[in-house]
Design a protein around this motif. Structure first.
Motif, PDB file in Angstrom:
ATOM      1  N   GLY A  68       0.808  -1.210   0.000  1.00 58.24           N
ATOM      2  CA  GLY A  68       0.000   0.000   0.000  1.00 58.24           C
ATOM      3  C   GLY A  68       0.845   1.265   0.000  1.00 58.24           C
ATOM      4  N   GLU A  69       0.443   2.228   0.845  1.00 56.75           N
ATOM      5  CA  GLU A  69       1.141   3.510   0.888  1.00 56.75           C
ATOM      6  C   GLU A  69       2.581   3.386   1.357  1.00 56.75           C
ATOM      7  OE1 GLU A  69      -1.086   6.277   3.173  1.00 56.75           O
ATOM      8  OE2 GLU A  69      -2.815   6.297   1.817  1.00 56.75           O
ATOM      9  N   LYS A  70       2.875   2.314   2.068  1.00 59.23           N
ATOM     10  CA  LYS A  70       4.251   2.125   2.555  1.00 59.23           C
ATOM     11  C   LYS A  70       5.234   1.941   1.403  1.00 59.23           C
ATOM     12  CE  LYS A  70       2.752   0.146   6.976  1.00 59.23           C
ATOM     13  NZ  LYS A  70       1.299   0.262   6.692  1.00 59.23           N
ATOM     14  N   SER A  71       4.725   1.568   0.237  1.00 60.77           N
ATOM     15  CA  SER A  71       5.612   1.392  -0.918  1.00 60.77           C
ATOM     16  C   SER A  71       5.792   2.668  -1.725  1.00 60.77           C
ATOM     17  CB  SER A  71       5.059   0.297  -1.840  1.00 60.77           C
ATOM     18  OG  SER A  71       3.913   0.750  -2.531  1.00 60.77           O
ATOM     19  N   TYR A  72       4.997   3.697  -1.471  1.00 58.07           N
ATOM     20  CA  TYR A  72       5.023   4.889  -2.318  1.00 58.07           C
ATOM     21  C   TYR A  72       6.384   5.586  -2.346  1.00 58.07           C
ATOM     22  CZ  TYR A  72      -0.093   4.530  -2.678  1.00 58.07           C
ATOM     23  OH  TYR A  72      -1.369   4.100  -2.928  1.00 58.07           O
ATOM     24  N   PRO A  73       7.101   5.683  -1.218  1.00 57.83           N
ATOM     25  CA  PRO A  73       8.442   6.296  -1.320  1.00 57.83           C
ATOM     26  C   PRO A  73       9.353   5.556  -2.294  1.00 57.83           C
ATOM     27  CG  PRO A  73       7.760   6.171   0.974  1.00 57.83           C
ATOM     28  CD  PRO A  73       6.767   5.368   0.181  1.00 57.83           C
ATOM     29  N   PHE A  74       9.152   4.245  -2.414  1.00 58.40           N
ATOM     30  CA  PHE A  74      10.002   3.463  -3.304  1.00 58.40           C
ATOM     31  C   PHE A  74       9.575   3.631  -4.764  1.00 58.40           C
ATOM     32  CE2 PHE A  74       9.961   1.340   0.863  1.00 58.40           C
ATOM     33  CZ  PHE A  74      11.284   1.569   1.200  1.00 58.40           C
ATOM     34  N   HIS A  75       8.303   3.975  -4.999  1.00 58.29           N
ATOM     35  CA  HIS A  75       7.888   4.369  -6.349  1.00 58.29           C
ATOM     36  C   HIS A  75       8.731   5.571  -6.780  1.00 58.29           C
ATOM     37  CE1 HIS A  75       3.522   2.577  -6.251  1.00 58.29           C
ATOM     38  NE2 HIS A  75       4.378   1.815  -5.574  1.00 58.29           N
ATOM     39  N   ASP A  76       8.838   6.555  -5.863  1.00 53.99           N
ATOM     40  CA  ASP A  76       9.579   7.784  -6.175  1.00 53.99           C
ATOM     41  C   ASP A  76      11.049   7.493  -6.430  1.00 53.99           C
ATOM     42  OD1 ASP A  76       7.219   9.152  -5.738  1.00 53.99           O
ATOM     43  OD2 ASP A  76       7.739   9.745  -3.695  1.00 53.99           O
ATOM     44  N   LEU A  77      11.631   6.650  -5.601  1.00 51.93           N
ATOM     45  CA  LEU A  77      13.055   6.352  -5.720  1.00 51.93           C
ATOM     46  C   LEU A  77      13.345   5.629  -7.037  1.00 51.93           C
ATOM     47  CD1 LEU A  77      15.349   4.867  -2.957  1.00 51.93           C
ATOM     48  CD2 LEU A  77      15.397   3.974  -5.264  1.00 51.93           C
ATOM     49  N   TYR A  78      12.582   4.578  -7.303  1.00 54.53           N
ATOM     50  CA  TYR A  78      12.869   3.724  -8.449  1.00 54.53           C
ATOM     51  C   TYR A  78      12.653   4.460  -9.772  1.00 54.53           C
ATOM     52  CZ  TYR A  78      12.882  -0.534 -11.319  1.00 54.53           C
ATOM     53  OH  TYR A  78      13.171  -1.497 -12.254  1.00 54.53           O
ATOM     54  N   ALA A  79      11.656   5.359  -9.796  1.00 53.87           N
ATOM     55  CA  ALA A  79      11.298   6.037 -11.040  1.00 53.87           C
ATOM     56  C   ALA A  79      11.829   7.461 -11.113  1.00 53.87           C
ATOM     57  CB  ALA A  79       9.779   6.040 -11.201  1.00 53.87           C
ATOM     58  N   ASP A  80      12.720   7.825 -10.214  1.00 50.19           N
ATOM     59  CA  ASP A  80      13.274   9.172 -10.184  1.00 50.19           C
ATOM     60  C   ASP A  80      14.026   9.469 -11.483  1.00 50.19           C
ATOM     61  OD1 ASP A  80      15.281  11.344  -9.575  1.00 50.19           O
ATOM     62  OD2 ASP A  80      14.314  11.228  -7.625  1.00 50.19           O
ATOM     63  N   ASP A  81      13.834  10.668 -11.993  1.00 46.42           N
ATOM     64  CA  ASP A  81      14.498  11.049 -13.248  1.00 46.42           C
ATOM     65  C   ASP A  81      16.014  10.900 -13.173  1.00 46.42           C
ATOM     66  OD1 ASP A  81      12.268  11.699 -14.824  1.00 46.42           O
ATOM     67  OD2 ASP A  81      12.157  13.726 -14.014  1.00 46.42           O
ATOM     68  N   LYS A  82      16.591  11.273 -12.021  1.00 43.70           N
ATOM     69  CA  LYS A  82      18.056  11.215 -11.961  1.00 43.70           C
ATOM     70  C   LYS A  82      18.550   9.771 -11.964  1.00 43.70           C
ATOM     71  CE  LYS A  82      18.761  11.788  -6.916  1.00 43.70           C
ATOM     72  NZ  LYS A  82      19.459  12.629  -5.909  1.00 43.70           N
ATOM     73  N   MET A  83      17.754   8.850 -11.439  1.00 47.94           N
ATOM     74  CA  MET A  83      18.112   7.434 -11.512  1.00 47.94           C
ATOM     75  C   MET A  83      17.973   6.931 -12.948  1.00 47.94           C
ATOM     76  SD  MET A  83      19.102   4.700  -9.808  1.00 47.94           S
ATOM     77  CE  MET A  83      18.521   4.313  -8.150  1.00 47.94           C
ATOM     78  N   LEU A  84      16.894   7.287 -13.603  1.00 43.70           N
ATOM     79  CA  LEU A  84      16.683   6.827 -14.976  1.00 43.70           C
ATOM     80  C   LEU A  84      17.713   7.420 -15.927  1.00 43.70           C
ATOM     81  CD1 LEU A  84      12.785   6.843 -15.311  1.00 43.70           C
ATOM     82  CD2 LEU A  84      14.316   5.020 -14.517  1.00 43.70           C
ATOM     83  N   ASN A  85      18.191   8.620 -15.625  1.00 48.22           N
ATOM     84  CA  ASN A  85      19.238   9.210 -16.471  1.00 48.22           C
ATOM     85  C   ASN A  85      20.540   8.412 -16.375  1.00 48.22           C
ATOM     86  OD1 ASN A  85      17.604  11.267 -17.427  1.00 48.22           O
ATOM     87  ND2 ASN A  85      18.220  12.718 -15.837  1.00 48.22           N
ATOM     88  N   VAL A  86      20.841   7.906 -15.190  1.00 54.50           N
ATOM     89  CA  VAL A  86      22.024   7.057 -15.039  1.00 54.50           C
ATOM     90  C   VAL A  86      21.844   5.763 -15.823  1.00 54.50           C
ATOM     91  CG1 VAL A  86      23.440   5.745 -13.413  1.00 54.50           C
ATOM     92  CG2 VAL A  86      22.640   8.025 -12.794  1.00 54.50           C
ATOM     93  N   VAL A  87      20.662   5.171 -15.708  1.00 49.47           N
ATOM     94  CA  VAL A  87      20.376   3.924 -16.430  1.00 49.47           C
ATOM     95  C   VAL A  87      20.455   4.151 -17.934  1.00 49.47           C
ATOM     96  CG1 VAL A  87      18.670   2.102 -16.824  1.00 49.47           C
ATOM     97  CG2 VAL A  87      18.942   3.074 -14.535  1.00 49.47           C
TER      98      VAL A  87
END
Length: 296
Positions: A84-103
């Motif tokens: 549920g909502e406990k996973s929402y911070p990890f949505h932000d982390l995993y899909a963060d633009d700066k992370m995707l730019n590295v990938v």
């Protein structure tokens, strides 16, 4: 692999050369605090048995048994809808633009060609535990000829990472071992069950401070040593290259992500995009038993 000139390729080049790349201070102090709080909630739930998808101490590879003991070294499925909502911070982390730019740099593709794969957490067990030397998707018993072939097949089909929220010195790697067959010493110490935790020439410990990020080729020779007294909160995950999804299917779908993927909901537009790519891959292999990449 030719490097397109229109994309940055610093991290791609470092992984291509050494098998890994380290980005210090990837997270801000505020982000470290945010994700640490979110992670501690998940760890507390997992140790109490409220999360079933955990990595049990004493077993290295899936399938892991359902949660029966607080002595665990990892929590799988940080994007699982049951959180549920406990996973929402990890949505932000995993899909963060700066992370995707590295990938995007690593895989040399546009961000809309990146596929969701896995997002897990590595933690300190309650008693010390060490993993054996291994490559993630190549079994140790393969012949040198098969090993060489597998290492050269789609080396940038995916990108795997550890993102530390605490000091982390658990990961041990053999630099430059990602694109060559094993030496006699390495072969012996990955096949002989009594030697799989021994020192290997040229091994190094990857030291990460809070907020540091390491991406690495998952077929670099590596293992890990977990100390129960040292608190560990490390986000561990991967992304796929949609051009080579089939080559990643077994290693990703073995974790059961296809079972809950259809009910994953998110307000994060990047995550919706990433999810759609994995849905396509899961649908392609629906009903097919791919087995497990490694055993033990």
């Amino acid at each position: 692999m030719p490097v397109p000139t229109q994309l940055p390729h610093k991290y791609h080049d470092e992984i291509n050369e050494n098998g890994f790349t380290i980005i210090e201070n990837f997270l801000t102090p505020e982000e470290i605090e945010k994700y640490t709080k979110a992670s501690e909630i998940i760890v507390d739930m997992a140790r109490k048995g409220d999360i079933q998808t955990v990595r049990t101490r004493g077993k290295q590879y899936p399938p892991w048994p359902k949660n029966f003991n607080p002595d665990i070294w990892g929590v799988s499925g940080l994007l699982h809808p049951n959180l549920g909502e406990k996973s929402y911070p990890f949505h932000d982390l995993y899909a963060d633009d700066k992370m995707l730019n590295v990938v995007s740099d690593i895989l040399q593709i546009q961000t809309n060609e990146i596929s969701m794969e896995l997002l897990n957490m590595l933690i300190n067990p309650l008693t010390d535990f060490e993993l054996d030397w291994h490559r993630d998707t190549i079994k140790p018993e393969v012949s040198p000829e098969e090993e060489a072939k597998d290492l050269l097949t789609y080396p940038f089909a995916g990108a795997q990472f550890n993102l530390s929220l605490t000091h982390d010195d658990c990961l041990i790697v053999i630099p430059k071992s990602h694109n060559r067959i094993r030496t006699d010493e390495e072969r012996s110490k990955t096949i002989d069950s009594l030697r799989r935790k021994e020192f290997i020439t040229n091994q190094i410990i990857v030291n990460l401070n809070p907020g540091d990020l390491v991406f690495y080729n998952n077929n670099i020779l590596h293992r890990a040593a977990y100390k129960s007294k040292n608190k560990r909160l490390t986000i561990h995950g991967s992304y796929g290259n949609v051009r080579f999804g089939k080559s990643r299917a077994k290693g990703i779908l073995q974790h059961g992500v296809a079972e809950w993927l259809p009910i994953l909901k998110s307000q994060n537009e990047n995550l919706k995009m990433l999810k759609s790519k994995l849905v396509d891959l899961a649908n392609e292999f629906e009903g097919i038993d791919l087995g497990y990449a490694l055993e033990g």
